[in-house]
Design an enzyme around this catalytic site. Structure first.
Site, short mmCIF file in Angstrom:
data_model
loop_
_atom_site.label_atom_id
_atom_site.label_comp_id
_atom_site.label_asym_id
_atom_site.label_seq_id
_atom_site.Cartn_x
_atom_site.Cartn_y
_atom_site.Cartn_z
N GLU A 193 -71.69 97.20 -111.41
CA GLU A 193 -71.96 97.94 -112.64
C GLU A 193 -72.36 96.95 -113.71
OE1 GLU A 193 -68.75 100.52 -113.86
OE2 GLU A 193 -68.34 101.17 -111.80
N GLU A 231 -62.07 100.24 -108.77
CA GLU A 231 -61.05 100.15 -109.81
C GLU A 231 -59.69 100.67 -109.35
OE1 GLU A 231 -63.69 100.21 -113.84
OE2 GLU A 231 -63.35 102.15 -112.88
#
Length: 1013
Positions: free
Chosen positions: A515, A444
């Site tokens: 994820e 991220e």
């Protein structure tokens, strides 16, 4: 402030005097010590862990005295254990934030009030042998540090979760020495360390001194190649030395037998070549390790060697030529008392739990784990996605993720060296670990030239392991083809999205869910759907559930009540509340029911029915490399709840990715008539390093009905019963029979009293209920529920009347609605309550959602009862032994269960809906003498018994805020919506929502004395 260079805001300085990164090892004096892997058995290793003198300063500008000088008086300072995180020791602010920087976003600058921790340690050093050098290694310091040895500046480093090694030979002396360290909480590197975690500081991993030969092996890199379909292997041990050195290297198998030995002179760089025929390959199921011992001078280095090949072929991820599904979890370093300081025993506890629950993959989110954790993964058998210590999520957050702001740092050339440094140090340290199957460029952080530079460096240095980075996915970059990356990766893509990817012929790379299935609170509830699709398509390589553990901090209330704290509990701002409580296990590693669900769904054995009446089943081996000869199977056959056959199977030998038809030695007669349940339990025949013999790998159940379905047993009527007597007194209808007395409130349209033999079964009137305490995964739909007033909905009765039926029963009919103040009515319904001659009450409810608005789906619909104090015993027939929901029920099995109300409670750190039992056939809630109420429904129901109301759970933010009621609150639901994973994952699937516009619910309530039934 003391006079030092302000390196912490200088992008051009990542380190001063730090040694070039190298592979992890400890030098030993002999092979036996090296084999043990225990650092303390090396005479060349000296721990600097222990009590250090410590002084905390709110800002580095307050550090004015030269504390690092040899004669500085630190006797009055505190003492602090190293390694540790200073926040959990009472210094500074415990602070949890997910994506927001906890300081103004002004890269590379950090606040002037930059906390500093000063450390001083005195230690003795023996007289150095001639030709020896000494190095100090800091394995993890957050966020940057300066250090001095005997008053002399020795170095600086940043990059919190990778080793920093310094050569200090000229600064040490025989006898007493002093090392001083100044750790700063923030530096420019903190912009790259914005992971979803508690913000810890300090020397949190080990510190030690190494003594080395002046001319020694500095680095070793074990490269492998294969020929003839893995029948031949070559190991090229690339050696880097600090000078001309005679080296003897021995490669030994797991039994200690020498399979290769080479002796050569290496001057600077050299390669030792070993060749093996028919090597035993390493994989997570059979983690076979060879050991390479490198002898030079007085040193012995030991390296694990796992012969393994990772490849992507035609869009399929393969290990050793075999397609592999990665069944993983994301794992942070997290300890409820120590923070990010993780003892080895705690690491082992994690890995054993993972193995026992069929997990084969770990993503080191979002930084490299301790080197010893990697060694354990080699030994226990895990595939590791090794992730660089890189996340700058807060950059996007600071600009609301608009106008490409998320890519600000990843595209800024001034930050490129810092980005690449994190890849270099990870790869160089971990390049010899067999467990590594992917390098990850972080998490991220947007995507840009700096990530590309990282990937290019990795590929120039190491070509055998694929490169991963989810941030380059289309939702950031607009293109699914990123040349420098070897696979596609997604976070929280829906089942439909990953299936669409798998079916798209233009997508050539395998897809990895780095994820998915957010395991926050009561969840996840979508695992089964994901794995149905993942197994169906070779291009889908699996994924890692977010995440392994709740990150609660062990603390206590003012009155001493212990609890696990989360963001905001320490006055920390900004914070993300309980978003750190999102794991499959509790902080002290007790499995949540979500972990049991994961274990069942990713189990390496699948059992399907072939011909159940004659005992034929199909067993499929989902292991990738081993057969099923290590598995035993216990089976039992039940007829109408009574076991009639049982046995064990020892002959299942299906090879990897193959199936076998197995016959169970039972026979159901053709004329049989009954309901049958076949249960099979697959267990380990022999003990392993991670589980005892008999450990259950998975189970399966099958149900079928033979012959004509048995007619329900006729209701037993009390002796002398003719009909039910009813008398209306105002708005109360008194209904009495031979041994019971019930009261119905005609104004409220509900049961007010149920009793048998004078034993009261209700503590409050029954009521219809649509509200549940929101789960963490309800956090988004909850806002819609609250807007429509689901949490405060009231029942309005339009009409209620009664009559005596021809069969002697009493029938009460009502028309009602449910709605909230100031909002449109949510639903309207009709209820028919029939009181039978034996005291049982049959309820038939017909409901219709109103069309004034597009109402969100209901949390639940059913009947809520409050039973008196003492109604503690629960017996039920259905699925158990733990909680289950429509989308979270693969890990439960059908049976008859005896429990208590307290035992049905699942203690989530953030109180929420919990403990329901999906698909219940019947249930009895009673006192210990068996006096209570029996509930049943023709189509089954969701059953729930608790000492807390949904309102109690909704209101509480921590379990210590819950006040246990004396009454037992029972919910008998037509349906409960699923739990999903929408706290971060996709919305709850339509199939799991109570979104029907019309439905009908039948339910029977019967006062019982179980011992007399």
């Amino acid at each position: 402030m003391i006079q030092i260079n302000k390196y912490w805001e200088d992008l051009n300085v990542l380190q001063v005097n730090r040694q070039a990164p190298r592979a992890y090892y400890i030098p030993y004096a002999d092979e036996q010590s090296a084999k043990s892997g225990r650092r303390g058995q090396s005479p060349y290793y000296q721990t600097l862990n222990g009590n250090w003198k410590f002084q905390y300063h709110r800002t580095v500008h307050d550090v004015v005295e030269p504390f690092y000088e040899e004669d500085a008086d630190v006797s009055a300072w505190d003492e602090l254990i190293v390694p540790s995180c200073w926040q959990v020791k009472g210094y500074d602010q415990l602070h949890y934030t997910n994506l927001n920087y906890p300081f103004p976003c002004d890269p590379p600058y950090v606040p002037e009030d930059n906390p500093a921790g000063l450390y001083v340690r005195e230690f003795n050093v023996s007289k150095p042998m001639p030709g020896k050098e000494r190095y100090i290694v800091f394995e993890g310091v957050n966020a940057c540090f300066y250090f001095w040895v005997n008053g002399k500046f020795a170095g600086y480093s940043q990059g919190s979760r990778m080793p920093a090694e310094f050569e200090v030979s000229s600064l040490l002396r025989e006898g007493k020495n002093r090392v001083a360290v100044m750790v700063l909480k923030w530096c420019d590197g903190s912009y790259l360390e914005d992971q979803d975690l508690w913000r810890y500081s300090g020397i949190f991993r080990d510190v030690y001194l190494l003594e080395r030969d002046a001319t020694h092996v500095r680095d070793v890199w074990n490269k492998q190649t294969f020929q003839d379909g893995f029948r031949k292997a070559a190991l090229a041990a690339e050696i880097e030395t600090t000078g001309r050195l005679e080296i003897r290297a021995e490669l030994k198998d797991a039994q200690g037998t020498i399979v290769g030995s080479i002796q050569e002179i290496v001057d600077g760089k050299g390669t030792l070549q070993f060749e093996l025929k028919d090597p035993v390959l390493w994989n997570a199921e059979k983690p076979y390790l060879y050991r390479l011992y490198v002898h030079s001078g007085g040193e012995v280095l030991q390296f694990p060697v796992g012969f393994k090949q990772v490849a992507i072929e035609a869009g399929v991820f393969k290990v050793n030529g075999q397609a592999v599904k990665l069944k993983g979890v994301n794992r942070h370093d997290s300890h409820p008392e120590l923070g990010q300081t993780i003892p080895v025993k705690h690491m082992i506890k994690d890995l054993i739990l993972m193995k026992k629950h069929n997990i084969n993959t770990i993503r080191t989110s979002h930084y490299p784990s301790d080197s010893r954790f990697m060694e354990l993964c080699n030994e226990y058998g895990f595939y590791v996605i090794d992730e660089a210590d890189l996340e700058c999520h807060g950059i996007g957050s600071a600009g609301d993720f608009q106008d490409g702001v998320f890519h600000k740092l990843s595209r800024d050339p001034a930050w490129q060296a810092a980005f690449v440094d994190r890849a270099v140090r990870m790869v160089e340290r971990d390049k010899n670990h067999p467990c590594v199957v992917m390098w990850s460029l972080g998490n991220e952080s947007g995507y840009g030239a700096n990530h590309i530079a990282m990937a290019e460096w990795v590929r120039s240095r190491e070509t055998s392991i694929p490169i991963h980075y989810e941030g380059a996915a289309p939702h950031y970059e607009g293109s699914s083809q990123v040349d420098c990356l070897d696979l596609e990766s997604r976070m929280y893509a829906s089942v439909q999205q990953i299936e669409a990817y798998a079916r798209d012929e233009n997508q050539k790379k395998p897809l990895f869910l780095c994820e998915y299935s957010h395991a926050m609170g009561n969840g996840p509830g979508d695992l089964f759907d994901y794995w149905e699709v993942i197994y169906r398509y070779p291009k889908l390589m699996g994924g890692c559930v977010w995440e392994w553990s709740d990150h609660g901090i062990q603390t206590q209330t003012e009155d001493g009540t212990p609890f696990y704290a989360y963001g905001g509990d320490f006055g920390d701002t900004p914070n993300d509340g309980n978003f750190c409580i999102d794991g499959l296990v509790t902080p002290d590693r007790k499995p949540h029911t979500g972990l049991l669900e994961l274990k069942k769904i990713i189990a390496p054995i699948r059992i399907e029915e072939e011909n159940l009446p004659i005992g034929e089943i199909k067993v499929t081996n989902l292991y990738d490399f081993i057969d099923l000869s290590h598995i035993g199977v216990f089976w039992k056959l039940e007829e109408d709840g009574r076991m009639i056959h049982q046995g064990q199977l020892e002959s299942i030998k299906a090879g990897p990715h193959s199936s076998q038809i197995v016959s169970l030695p039972y026979l159901v007669p053709e004329a049989a008539s009954g309901h049958y349940v076949l249960t099979l339990s697959c267990w380990l025949k022999e003990e392993t390093v991670w589980a005892e013999a008999g450990h259950e790998i998975t189970f399966e159940q099958f149900e079928w009905t033979a012959g004509l379905k048995n007619e329900p047993e006729p209701e037993v009527m009390p002796k002398g019963t003719t009909s039910v007597q009813a008398e209306q007194k105002g708005q109360l209808l008194m209904v009495e029979g031979f041994d019971f007395a019930h009261v119905f409130n005609l104004q409220d349209g509900t049961l007010q009293r149920l009793s048998r033999h004078g034993v009261e079964m209700l503590a409050a009137p029954a009521q219809f209920s649509i509200w549940r305490a929101p789960t963490d995964n309800d956090m988004h739909v909850k806002e819609k529920w609250l807007e429509e007033g689901y949490d405060r909905a009231l029942m309005k009765v339009y009409q209620c009347g009664w009559e005596q039926t021809q069969d002697g029963a009493i029938e009460i009919r009502s028309r009602f609605s449910i709605g909230a103040v100031s909002r449109f009515t949510i639903l309207r319904g009709e209820a028919c309550w029939k009181v039978n001659r034996n005291g049982a009450v049959d309820l038939l409810v017909t409901t219709k959602i109103q069309n004034e608005r597009q109402f969100p789906y209901l949390p639940r619909f059913g009947l809520r009862l409050s039973m008196p104090q003492g109604m503690e015993e629960v017996e039920y027939s259905g699925f158990g032994p733990h909680e289950s929901y429509i989308d979270k029920r693969q890990s439960v099995r059908r049976g008859r269960f005896l429990t208590t109300v307290d035992e049905m409670f699942e203690n989530y750190i953030m109180p929420q809906e919990n403990g329901a039992r999906y698909g219940t056939q019947w249930a009895v809630v009673s006192n210990e003498q068996g006096m209570g109420l029996q509930f049943s429904a023709p189509g089954g129901f969701s059953f729930h018994a608790s000492h807390f109301t949904p309102e109690d759970l909704t209101k509480a933010a921590h379990t210590w805020e819950l006040a246990k009621r004396k009454e037992t609150i029972v919910h008998l639901d037509y349906k409960m919506s699923g739990v999903g994973s929408n706290s971060c994952g996709p919305e709850l699937a339509e199939a799991y929502r109570l979104s029907e516009k019309e439905f009908q619910f039948e339910l029977k309530l019967k006062p019982v004395f179980k011992e007399d039934e």
